[in-house]
Design an enzyme around this catalytic site. Structure first.
Site, PDB file in Angstrom:
ATOM      1  N   GLU A   1       4.857 -12.065  13.139  1.00  0.00           N
ATOM      2  CA  GLU A   1       4.226 -12.672  14.308  1.00  0.00           C
ATOM      3  C   GLU A   1       4.602 -14.153  14.413  1.00  0.00           C
ATOM      4  O   GLU A   1       4.910 -14.654  15.480  1.00  0.00           O
ATOM      5  CB  GLU A   1       2.705 -12.504  14.215  1.00  0.00           C
ATOM      6  CG  GLU A   1       1.982 -12.927  15.469  1.00  0.00           C
ATOM      7  CD  GLU A   1       0.488 -12.642  15.380  1.00  0.00           C
ATOM      8  OE1 GLU A   1      -0.223 -13.122  16.276  1.00  0.00           O
ATOM      9  OE2 GLU A   1       0.052 -11.965  14.432  1.00  0.00           O
TER      10      GLU A   1
ATOM     11  N   ARG B   1       0.805  -1.227   0.000  1.00  0.00           N
ATOM     12  CA  ARG B   1       0.000   0.000   0.000  1.00  0.00           C
ATOM     13  C   ARG B   1       0.838   1.276   0.000  1.00  0.00           C
ATOM     14  O   ARG B   1       0.338   2.345  -0.348  1.00  0.00           O
ATOM     15  CB  ARG B   1      -1.030  -0.039   1.118  1.00  0.00           C
ATOM     16  CG  ARG B   1      -2.156  -1.024   0.778  1.00  0.00           C
ATOM     17  CD  ARG B   1      -3.244  -1.055   1.808  1.00  0.00           C
ATOM     18  NE  ARG B   1      -2.837  -1.613   3.066  1.00  0.00           N
ATOM     19  CZ  ARG B   1      -2.911  -2.903   3.384  1.00  0.00           C
ATOM     20  NH1 ARG B   1      -3.382  -3.769   2.515  1.00  0.00           N
ATOM     21  NH2 ARG B   1      -2.523  -3.322   4.560  1.00  0.00           N
TER      22      ARG B   1
END
Length: 177
Positions: free
Chosen positions: A103, A66
């Protein structure tokens, strides 16, 4: 930031609970891009921020993916170049890379070495600062190629995730949640 233009941007950001997985509240910026007037206002504010905080910028860097929505337009308005930071295997030519923690596991960012000059002033642009891992990795990567990150600019910051604590370069967020 109390700019009325940013308030209009914020009013279009849509919340999607439990996306992409349960417990995540996804902040969707795409409705802003569907509104040309508000998208233009967002780009104007981003350009103003870069002019105010990094007036000597020579290159805008956008993070996959993005950051690519904002970076080239900002670069054009500032009459400077644009370079993408991509995931491993997406760029041709001689590259520099950095591995960073996710993560669960790791990933790798790459840039084309030829896009950067030693000591060049760079602003990194992305839509979101969450945990800070990707922005930290991008800063490390830009330093690795010999350029200088003078500012990191994001549209949205999720402050409860404390991503800013990982970023050692100046960082501006236009909207905070």
């Amino acid at each position: 930031m109390t700019d009325s233009r940013i308030e209009r941007v914020k009013s279009l950001i849509k919340d999607h609970p439990d996306f992409p997985k349960p417990g995540i509240l996804f902040r969707d910026i795409f409705p802003v891009l569907r509104n040309p007037a508000v998208f233009q206002e967002l780009l104007d504010v981003m350009v103003e921020q870069v002019k105010a905080k990094a007036h000597n910028v020579e290159l805008i860097v956008g993070l996959e993916s993005r950051g690519f929505l904002f970076g080239p337009s900002i670069a054009l308005k500032l009459n400077c170049g644009f370079a993408p930071v991509r995931k491993k295997g997406k760029l041709p030519g001689e590259k520099e890379s950095v591995e960073y923690a996710l993560e669960y596991g790791t990933d790798i960012f790459e840039v084309q070495k030829e896009a950067f000059k030693p000591g060049q002033s760079v602003v990194i642009v992305d839509d979101l600062l969450a945990t800070g891992g990707t922005m930290k990795a991008a800063c490390e990567l830009i330093q690795k190629v010999g350029a200088n990150v003078v500012e990191c600019l994001v549209v949205i910051e999720l402050t409860d995730l404390k991503g800013r604590d990982k970023v050692t370069k100046p960082c501006t967020s236009l909207i905070t949640y």
